[in-house]
Design an enzyme around this catalytic site. Structure first.
Site, PDB file in Angstrom:
ATOM      1  N   THR A   1       0.676  -1.167   0.058  1.00 30.39           N
ATOM      2  CA  THR A   1      -0.155  -0.081   0.049  1.00 30.39           C
ATOM      3  C   THR A   1       0.878   1.234  -0.186  1.00 30.39           C
ATOM      4  O   THR A   1       0.700   2.250  -0.944  1.00 30.39           O
ATOM      5  CB  THR A   1      -0.900  -0.059   1.272  1.00 30.39           C
ATOM      6  OG1 THR A   1      -1.583  -1.190   1.177  1.00 30.39           O
ATOM      7  CG2 THR A   1      -1.913   1.254   1.002  1.00 30.39           C
TER       8      THR A   1
ATOM      9  N   GLY B   1      -7.256  -0.073   2.226  1.00 30.34           N
ATOM     10  CA  GLY B   1      -5.921  -0.107   2.533  1.00 30.34           C
ATOM     11  C   GLY B   1      -5.613   0.600   4.009  1.00 30.34           C
ATOM     12  O   GLY B   1      -4.378   1.225   3.947  1.00 30.34           O
TER      13      GLY B   1
ATOM     14  N   LYS C   1       1.645   4.795  18.004  1.00 27.18           N
ATOM     15  CA  LYS C   1       1.729   6.575  17.697  1.00 27.18           C
ATOM     16  C   LYS C   1       1.691   7.454  18.690  1.00 27.18           C
ATOM     17  O   LYS C   1       2.478   8.426  18.907  1.00 27.18           O
ATOM     18  CB  LYS C   1       0.534   6.678  16.444  1.00 27.18           C
ATOM     19  CG  LYS C   1       0.577   6.145  15.227  1.00 27.18           C
ATOM     20  CD  LYS C   1      -0.717   5.970  14.865  1.00 27.18           C
ATOM     21  CE  LYS C   1      -0.704   5.349  13.319  1.00 27.18           C
ATOM     22  NZ  LYS C   1      -1.977   5.150  12.752  1.00 27.18           N
TER      23      LYS C   1
ATOM     24  N   GLY D   1      -3.948   5.303   4.420  1.00 28.57           N
ATOM     25  CA  GLY D   1      -4.088   5.080   3.127  1.00 28.57           C
ATOM     26  C   GLY D   1      -2.941   5.369   2.329  1.00 28.57           C
ATOM     27  O   GLY D   1      -2.019   6.031   2.821  1.00 28.57           O
TER      28      GLY D   1
HETATM   29  P1  NAP Z   1       1.509  -3.833   2.758  1.00 31.03           P
HETATM   30  O1  NAP Z   1       0.594  -3.463   1.912  1.00 31.03           O
HETATM   31  O2  NAP Z   1       1.341  -5.162   3.533  1.00 31.03           O
HETATM   32  O3  NAP Z   1       2.965  -4.185   2.243  1.00 31.03           O
HETATM   33  C1  NAP Z   1       3.896  -4.601   2.707  1.00 31.03           C
HETATM   34  C2  NAP Z   1       5.090  -4.673   1.405  1.00 31.03           C
HETATM   35  O4  NAP Z   1       6.357  -5.407   2.214  1.00 31.03           O
HETATM   36  C3  NAP Z   1       4.720  -5.535   0.489  1.00 31.03           C
HETATM   37  O5  NAP Z   1       5.214  -5.142  -0.750  1.00 31.03           O
HETATM   38  C4  NAP Z   1       5.650  -6.972   0.476  1.00 31.03           C
HETATM   39  O6  NAP Z   1       5.746  -7.583  -0.684  1.00 31.03           O
HETATM   40  C5  NAP Z   1       6.746  -6.476   1.306  1.00 31.03           C
HETATM   41  N1  NAP Z   1       7.294  -7.472   2.052  1.00 31.03           N
HETATM   42  C6  NAP Z   1       7.056  -8.132   3.140  1.00 31.03           C
HETATM   43  N2  NAP Z   1       7.825  -8.765   3.906  1.00 31.03           N
HETATM   44  C7  NAP Z   1       8.934  -8.608   3.000  1.00 31.03           C
HETATM   45  C8  NAP Z   1      10.304  -9.152   3.187  1.00 31.03           C
HETATM   46  N3  NAP Z   1      10.585 -10.145   4.216  1.00 31.03           N
HETATM   47  N4  NAP Z   1      11.181  -8.817   2.130  1.00 31.03           N
HETATM   48  C9  NAP Z   1      10.880  -7.716   0.968  1.00 31.03           C
HETATM   49  N5  NAP Z   1       9.553  -7.319   1.140  1.00 31.03           N
HETATM   50  C10 NAP Z   1       8.485  -7.732   1.985  1.00 31.03           C
HETATM   51  O7  NAP Z   1       1.809  -2.891   4.206  1.00 31.03           O
HETATM   52  P2  NAP Z   1       1.696  -1.110   4.207  1.00 31.03           P
HETATM   53  O8  NAP Z   1       0.257  -0.798   4.454  1.00 31.03           O
HETATM   54  O9  NAP Z   1       2.062  -0.751   2.805  1.00 31.03           O
HETATM   55  O10 NAP Z   1       2.398  -0.839   5.229  1.00 31.03           O
HETATM   56  C11 NAP Z   1       3.795  -0.699   5.363  1.00 31.03           C
HETATM   57  C12 NAP Z   1       4.357  -0.123   6.500  1.00 31.03           C
HETATM   58  O11 NAP Z   1       3.682   1.248   6.492  1.00 31.03           O
HETATM   59  C13 NAP Z   1       3.914  -0.544   7.854  1.00 31.03           C
HETATM   60  O12 NAP Z   1       4.847  -0.230   8.715  1.00 31.03           O
HETATM   61  C14 NAP Z   1       2.685   0.195   8.100  1.00 31.03           C
HETATM   62  O13 NAP Z   1       2.402   0.281   9.677  1.00 31.03           O
HETATM   63  C15 NAP Z   1       2.954   1.455   7.897  1.00 31.03           C
HETATM   64  N6  NAP Z   1       1.874   2.536   7.374  1.00 31.03           N
HETATM   65  C16 NAP Z   1       0.809   2.143   6.715  1.00 31.03           C
HETATM   66  C17 NAP Z   1      -0.005   2.954   6.472  1.00 31.03           C
HETATM   67  C18 NAP Z   1      -1.341   2.664   5.618  1.00 31.03           C
HETATM   68  O14 NAP Z   1      -2.410   3.488   5.618  1.00 31.03           O
HETATM   69  N7  NAP Z   1      -1.585   1.394   5.007  1.00 31.03           N
HETATM   70  C19 NAP Z   1       0.028   4.351   7.079  1.00 31.03           C
HETATM   71  C20 NAP Z   1       1.127   4.622   7.602  1.00 31.03           C
HETATM   72  C21 NAP Z   1       2.027   3.701   8.055  1.00 31.03           C
HETATM   73  P3  NAP Z   1       4.461  -8.334  -1.602  1.00 31.03           P
HETATM   74  O15 NAP Z   1       3.948  -6.936  -2.232  1.00 31.03           O
HETATM   75  O16 NAP Z   1       5.213  -9.131  -2.576  1.00 31.03           O
HETATM   76  O17 NAP Z   1       3.564  -8.776  -0.720  1.00 31.03           O
HETATM   77  N1  HSE Z   2      -3.488   1.212   9.936  1.00 32.49           N
HETATM   78  C1  HSE Z   2      -3.245   2.396  10.251  1.00 32.49           C
HETATM   79  C2  HSE Z   2      -4.509   3.225  10.613  1.00 32.49           C
HETATM   80  C3  HSE Z   2      -2.428   3.199   9.073  1.00 32.49           C
HETATM   81  O1  HSE Z   2      -5.473   2.822  10.253  1.00 32.49           O
HETATM   82  O2  HSE Z   2      -4.435   4.444  11.142  1.00 32.49           O
HETATM   83  C4  HSE Z   2      -1.977   4.430   9.137  1.00 32.49           C
HETATM   84  O3  HSE Z   2      -0.922   4.513  10.163  1.00 32.49           O
END
Ligand code: NAP
Ligand code: HSE
Length: 455
Positions: free
Chosen positions: A13, A187, A205, A325
């Site tokens: 994401t 997401g 946070k 997101g």
């Molecule tokens: P996600 O959609 O699950 O994406 C994770 C990514 O990491 C995927 O591309 C996955 O590969 C890759 N991955 C997982 N294990 C791996 C490994 N061992 N080696 C290499 N690549 C690996 O997660 P996300 O939502 O983007 O979140 C990522 C981070 O951002 C987290 O720390 C989350 O807390 C933070 N965050 C998320 C949001 C949000 O709104 N989603 C907001 C703020 C912060 P594949 O694509 O091949 O599966």
């Molecule tokens: N899962 C987290 C949320 C993503 O819903 O706020 C952003 O940090």
């Protein structure tokens, strides 16, 4: 144009959002900053997976070590999440002297001091704007913009998933499980959604914000954390009738020694009161709370986040924006990349260090000692004398009732009884609740939700 080669670990994401944002605004950033970001390597779990921004096969791998070690990669962006492999990625990059950008609040919360020390000892830096409140630049605000303020209180809606669920439950009357599935599809949710709904993500946070405000790193186990799993549409409805909206709040508050919010003028250096020499403490907690509809946080809806920060000099300030997101989070990663770029360009690796222990350093007070107000919903037998029995338990505990409502339209042998409770410590309230639960006229476990006073 100064080229900066990025190694991105994780293209889900947030990582996917970053690739899209760089494709869209990379040249705008170049014209503003005089640097060109080049995506040199990308690591993912499955390089064959279809992606919205395809990465050329010679640049994509499932070996994060190859990305981190690649001599061409100058900056590592960790976007895989979790606290195990992500920690290895970040430490490996820092030990090579490469700056790291991360959005990983769970990692920072658990291992922040270790990572900050690694950055300092290897002459590099760690950037984490995207870790709190999505697109809201709250880290920069606390570390830089409000550096001249003692932070008296912060109230934050910092989890987009929970806020989305609570908003849909209130506005659409939707069921918890259905809305959680929507939040996942959009997401917003973590890979493990219990991190969101049980309050842990908000605690990570809130701990980061409290640490920046009060100078010592707050560990997750110091934060009293409650989620939203137990909230029912019934309570959301009664709260609404009473003029409140239920929100999951991260609360950071300077307290005086009896657990009440501390007035600005008496808090001095090292948390000591200027007037009485006693030590202040800080409340750091996450719980669902009734927010008065007149307060601005009550109208922050869906995946939006907002944080009100009260500084002793600036007064009340408010930061609002999309909290989860792809795009808002990518925006904060871009903001960190802009800082990295300027730091690299000017050779200033620790211009703004990731965390500086500082003067106020207040201990975290257990929630039991904190004074709150409460909403209490009891399921009681519908017969005379019930209220007197409950009032007697509260009276003996010296807890005052501010109002009692027996909502109409509930017929049968068991009816709801809502009590709004005056200031009492959480310890006193818990004790009284145990006694109330044992009364024969009380037919189900009491539901208690704190009422935030924003004092
Ligand atoms: P996600 O959609 O699950 O994406 C994770 C990514 O990491 C995927 O591309 C996955 O590969 C890759 N991955 C997982 N294990 C791996 C490994 N061992 N080696 C290499 N690549 C690996 O997660 P996300 O939502 O983007 O979140 C990522 C981070 O951002 C987290 O720390 C989350 O807390 C933070 N965050 C998320 C949001 C949000 O709104 N989603 C907001 C703020 C912060 P594949 O694509 O091949 O599966
Ligand atoms: N899962 C987290 C949320 C993503 O819903 O706020 C952003 O940090």
């Amino acid at each position: 144009m100064y080229p900066i080669h990025l190694g991105i670990v994780g293209a889900g994401t947030v990582g996917g959002g970053l690739l899209q944002a760089l494709a869209r605004n990379g040249s705008l950033m170049a014209s503003r900053l005089g640097v060109e970001f080049i995506v040199t390597r990308v690591a993912v779990r499955d390089p064959k997976k279809a992606r919205s921004i395809p990465v050329p096969t010679d640049r994509i791998t499932n070996d994060w070590r190859a990305v981190v070690k690649d001599p061409a990669v100058q900056v590592v962006v960790e976007l895989i999440g979790g606290t195990t492999t992500a920690r290895d990625v970040v430490l490996a990059a820092l030990r090579l002297g490469k700056p790291v950008v991360t959005a990983n609040k769970a990692l920072l919360s658990a291992h922040g001091p270790e990572l900050f020390a690694a950055a300092a000892s290897h002459g590099t830096n760690l950037y984490y704007e995207a870790s709190v409140a999505g697109g809201i630049p709250i880290i920069k605000i606390l570390r830089e913009s409000l550096a001249g303020n003692q932070i008296l209180s912060m109230h934050g809606i910092v989890n987009g998933t929970c806020n989305y669920i609570l908003t849909r439950m209130k506005l659409d009357g939707a069921e918890f499980a259905d809305v959680l599935a929507d939040a996942q599809r959009l997401g917003y949710a973590e890979a493990e959604p219990s991190l969101d709904i049980d309050g842990h993500d908000a605690a990570h946070k809130t701990g980061i914000l409290a640490s920046l405000a009060h100078g010592s790193w707050v560990k997750p186990e110091q934060i009293h954390t409650e989620g939203i799993r137990h909230l029912s549409k019934l309570d959301i409805g009664f709260a609404s009738q009473l003029g409140y909206t239920i929100k999951l709040l991260g609360v950071v508050k300077l307290l005086d020694p009896v657990g009440k919010a501390r007035p600005a003028r008496v808090v001095g250096r090292k948390g000591r009161s200027q007037s009485d020499g006693r030590r202040a403490a800080v409340q750091v907690s996450v719980y669902p709370a009734l927010v008065p509809d007149s307060h601005v946080l009550a109208s922050v809806n869906f995946a939006y986040n907002a944080i009100s920060v009260h500084g002793d000099i600036v007064g009340e300030t408010l930061y609002y924006g999309r909290g989860a997101g792809q795009d808002p989070t990518a925006s904060s990663v871009l903001s960190d990349l802009a800082d990295v770029a300027l730091d690299l360009k000017h050779g200033s690796t620790q211009r703004v260090p990731p965390f500086v222990p500082h003067a106020s350093q207040c201990p975290v007070v257990p929630l039991a000692e904190v004074v709150s107000r409460y909403y209490l919903r009891l399921s009681v037998a519908d017969r005379p004398g019930v209220l007197a029995k409950i009032a007697s338990v509260l009276g003996k505990a010296r807890i005052g009732i501010s109002s009692v409502i027996q909502p109409e339209g509930h017929e049968g042998e068991i009816v709801p009884l809502i009590l709004m409770i005056h200031d009492a410590t959480n310890a006193a309230m818990q004790k009284a609740l145990q006694r109330i639960a044992r009364l024969s006229v009380v037919k189900a476990p009491p539901v208690m939700i704190r009422v935030e006073a924003f004092s």
